[in-house]
Design a protein around this motif. Structure first.
Motif, mmCIF file in Angstrom:
data_model
loop_
_atom_site.group_PDB
_atom_site.id
_atom_site.type_symbol
_atom_site.label_atom_id
_atom_site.label_comp_id
_atom_site.label_asym_id
_atom_site.label_seq_id
_atom_site.Cartn_x
_atom_site.Cartn_y
_atom_site.Cartn_z
ATOM 1 N N TRP A 147 0.826 -1.207 0.000
ATOM 2 C CA TRP A 147 0.000 0.000 0.000
ATOM 3 C C TRP A 147 0.857 1.252 0.000
ATOM 4 C CZ3 TRP A 147 -0.838 -3.386 4.418
ATOM 5 C CH2 TRP A 147 -0.055 -3.066 5.533
ATOM 6 N N LEU A 148 0.235 2.355 -0.393
ATOM 7 C CA LEU A 148 0.850 3.668 -0.209
ATOM 8 C C LEU A 148 0.894 3.935 1.280
ATOM 9 C CD1 LEU A 148 1.824 6.463 -1.370
ATOM 10 C CD2 LEU A 148 -0.589 7.159 -1.235
ATOM 11 N N ASP A 149 2.072 4.192 1.818
ATOM 12 C CA ASP A 149 2.235 4.246 3.269
ATOM 13 C C ASP A 149 2.231 5.662 3.832
ATOM 14 O OD1 ASP A 149 2.966 2.390 5.668
ATOM 15 O OD2 ASP A 149 4.310 4.130 5.840
ATOM 16 N N HIS A 150 3.001 6.557 3.227
ATOM 17 C CA HIS A 150 3.098 7.923 3.748
ATOM 18 C C HIS A 150 3.776 8.802 2.708
ATOM 19 C CE1 HIS A 150 7.074 6.199 4.889
ATOM 20 N NE2 HIS A 150 7.527 7.419 4.592
ATOM 21 N N CYS A 151 3.862 10.067 2.986
ATOM 22 C CA CYS A 151 4.655 10.973 2.153
ATOM 23 C C CYS A 151 5.438 11.908 3.059
ATOM 24 C CB CYS A 151 3.779 11.760 1.184
ATOM 25 S SG CYS A 151 2.595 12.852 1.958
ATOM 26 N N LEU A 152 6.527 12.429 2.514
ATOM 27 C CA LEU A 152 7.348 13.408 3.221
ATOM 28 C C LEU A 152 7.400 14.670 2.378
ATOM 29 C CD1 LEU A 152 10.669 12.830 5.121
ATOM 30 C CD2 LEU A 152 10.364 14.833 3.692
ATOM 31 N N LEU A 153 7.082 15.799 3.000
ATOM 32 C CA LEU A 153 7.020 17.073 2.306
ATOM 33 C C LEU A 153 8.133 17.989 2.783
ATOM 34 C CD1 LEU A 153 3.159 17.667 2.535
ATOM 35 C CD2 LEU A 153 4.450 16.437 0.773
ATOM 36 N N MET A 154 8.771 18.664 1.842
ATOM 37 C CA MET A 154 9.802 19.646 2.169
ATOM 38 C C MET A 154 9.134 20.997 2.392
ATOM 39 S SD MET A 154 12.388 17.680 2.124
ATOM 40 C CE MET A 154 13.976 18.524 1.967
ATOM 41 N N CYS A 155 9.511 21.655 3.478
ATOM 42 C CA CYS A 155 8.792 22.838 3.947
ATOM 43 C C CYS A 155 9.746 24.022 4.131
ATOM 44 C CB CYS A 155 8.114 22.539 5.279
ATOM 45 S SG CYS A 155 7.027 21.087 5.215
ATOM 46 N N PRO A 156 9.365 25.212 3.666
ATOM 47 C CA PRO A 156 10.248 26.375 3.774
ATOM 48 C C PRO A 156 10.721 26.617 5.206
ATOM 49 C CG PRO A 156 8.421 26.861 2.308
ATOM 50 C CD PRO A 156 8.134 25.520 2.916
ATOM 51 N N LEU A 157 12.040 26.784 5.336
ATOM 52 C CA LEU A 157 12.671 27.008 6.637
ATOM 53 C C LEU A 157 13.791 28.017 6.463
ATOM 54 C CD1 LEU A 157 13.214 26.235 9.631
ATOM 55 C CD2 LEU A 157 14.679 24.389 8.774
ATOM 56 N N ASP A 158 13.687 29.138 7.157
ATOM 57 C CA ASP A 158 14.718 30.175 7.130
ATOM 58 C C ASP A 158 14.740 30.840 8.502
ATOM 59 O OD1 ASP A 158 16.411 32.335 6.778
ATOM 60 O OD2 ASP A 158 15.656 32.824 4.779
ATOM 61 N N PRO A 159 15.511 30.277 9.445
ATOM 62 C CA PRO A 159 15.516 30.797 10.809
ATOM 63 C C PRO A 159 15.872 32.279 10.901
ATOM 64 C CG PRO A 159 16.612 28.671 10.704
ATOM 65 C CD PRO A 159 16.376 29.098 9.292
ATOM 66 N N GLU A 160 16.755 32.758 10.010
ATOM 67 C CA GLU A 160 17.152 34.162 10.074
ATOM 68 C C GLU A 160 15.982 35.094 9.793
ATOM 69 O OE1 GLU A 160 20.485 34.909 7.583
ATOM 70 O OE2 GLU A 160 21.857 33.620 8.734
ATOM 71 N N LYS A 161 15.025 34.612 9.001
ATOM 72 C CA LYS A 161 13.831 35.410 8.690
ATOM 73 C C LYS A 161 12.634 35.013 9.551
ATOM 74 C CE LYS A 161 15.109 36.293 3.865
ATOM 75 N NZ LYS A 161 14.690 36.139 2.436
ATOM 76 N N GLY A 162 12.875 34.121 10.505
ATOM 77 C CA GLY A 162 11.796 33.688 11.379
ATOM 78 C C GLY A 162 10.793 32.772 10.701
ATOM 79 N N ILE A 163 11.201 32.088 9.629
ATOM 80 C CA ILE A 163 10.302 31.204 8.887
ATOM 81 C C ILE A 163 10.611 29.756 9.247
ATOM 82 C CG2 ILE A 163 9.627 30.389 6.601
ATOM 83 C CD1 ILE A 163 10.419 33.171 5.525
ATOM 84 N N ASN A 164 9.620 29.050 9.771
ATOM 85 C CA ASN A 164 9.761 27.623 10.023
ATOM 86 C C ASN A 164 8.400 26.961 9.815
ATOM 87 O OD1 ASN A 164 10.209 25.014 10.797
ATOM 88 N ND2 ASN A 164 11.245 25.512 12.717
ATOM 89 N N THR A 165 8.119 26.565 8.564
ATOM 90 C CA THR A 165 6.824 25.951 8.284
ATOM 91 C C THR A 165 6.781 24.481 8.689
ATOM 92 O OG1 THR A 165 7.399 25.510 5.966
ATOM 93 C CG2 THR A 165 6.281 27.587 6.448
ATOM 94 N N VAL A 166 7.933 23.890 9.055
ATOM 95 C CA VAL A 166 7.906 22.568 9.686
ATOM 96 C C VAL A 166 7.151 22.678 11.007
ATOM 97 C CG1 VAL A 166 9.267 20.733 10.757
ATOM 98 C CG2 VAL A 166 10.033 21.761 8.614
#
Length: 314
Positions: A147-166
């Motif tokens: 079966w299809l088990d799971h997926c992994l998504l890459m998410c924008p991350l830029d700590p210097e700009k305060g971005i962490n969509t994880v």
């Protein structure tokens, strides 16, 4: 309300004939439908819903959407309210907007990925049936994925700009959708940055995962196999079919799964994944991997991560 499991993934491919050959002969899926737009629907032998993978013709690879199945139709209304309460817009798609599927709740994660929720999909049964079934069907191709088990998504991350969509995705999925965090990887001073999050809604270690990256994208879709022996056989199948392998058979520290990573002809990364690892329960303490042990967490045997594994995605 209850999200039960992954329902399907819709991905873009640049050469449909080559993609079908790959997912049939390497993964072991079978084509169940082709619609008027040329989208191709496939399922694995041990799945009872009509399909779990949609291939759509495109000029580039990547993810269209990932969909999860809820337990009751009323869950869609409850989840709609919960998701919108977290500031995310939703759209209810009518039954039949996607072939064989009832109404779907469509929205975008904080990372920008499109997700859908549904309750009804045409039931066709597994290839061994539900009455006195054999353990596996005759005529399996390739790796014979269950079966299809799971997926992994890459998410924008830029700590210097305060971005962490994880972290944003993790908070949203746990608070708005009832998922639970099983494992995480943290980096930076005092482990303040959540680099990766693995979440579950059933009893396995993860049903979806998020990892930080410069831009949003699809890292992989994963297909379940029974055992380490099946992983090795899958590696043989890939070699026979001249498939581009990214990471040869090994074990994860995270989730304890056994794995091979490889690419379909369009460059979408696939995984064959075996081993339950552990029984995930809401009261299980979260496993945390620190920056100094991150290599062992991802690839336990070699203790290091190949560059392509983190930089190549669609």
């Amino acid at each position: 309300m209850g999200v039960m499991r992954i329902g399907h993934a819709s991905i873009k491919v640049m050469d449909m004939a080559a993609a079908i050959k790959h997912y049939e002969n390497v993964i072991g899926m079978k084509v169940v439908h082709t619609d008027a737009q040329g989208n191709v629907y496939l399922k694995c032998w041990d799945e009872w819903d009509k399909f779990s993978l949609i291939l759509t013709p495109a000029d580039s690879a990547g993810l269209n959407h990932v969909a999860y199945k809820v337990q009751h139709d009323s869950d869609l209304e409850q989840l709609k309210a919960s998701i919108e309460a977290h500031g995310i817009k939703t759209e209810m798609l009518a039954a039949g907007a996607l072939p064989f599927v009832g109404r779907m709740l469509k929205f975008h994660l904080p990372s920008g990925h499109e997700m859908r929720l549904f309750q009804q999909k045409e039931l066709v049964g597994t290839d061994v049936g539900s009455t006195n079934p054999d353990p596996w069907p005759d005529g399996l191709k390739g790796a014979g994925a269950h079966w299809l088990d799971h997926c992994l998504l890459m998410c924008p991350l830029d700590p210097e700009k305060g971005i962490n969509t994880v972290a944003d995705n993790c908070k949203f999925m746990t608070q708005a959708m009832g998922f639970h965090l099983s494992e995480q990887a943290v980096v930076g001073p005092n482990g303040a940055i959540q680099l990766a999050a693995f979440l579950f809604c059933g009893g396995k270690p993860h049903d979806i995962a998020f990892v930080g990256a410069p831009t949003a994208g699809l890292h992989h879709v994963s297909f379940f196999l029974d055992s380490w022996a099946d992983i090795l056989k899958a590696g043989d199948v890939m070699a026979k079919n001249r498939v581009k392998i990214d990471v040869a058979p090994t074990r994860h520290g995270i989730t304890r799964g056994e794995t091979i990573y490889f690419f379909d002809p369009s460059g979408n990364r696939n995984e064959t994944f075996a081993g339950l690892g552990y029984l995930a329960q809401p009261d299980r303490p979260v496993t945390t991997w620190t920056e100094d042990s991150l290599g062992r967490g991802i690839f336990y045997h070699q203790g290091a991560v190949t560059e392509s594994f983190t930089t190549v995605y669609t």
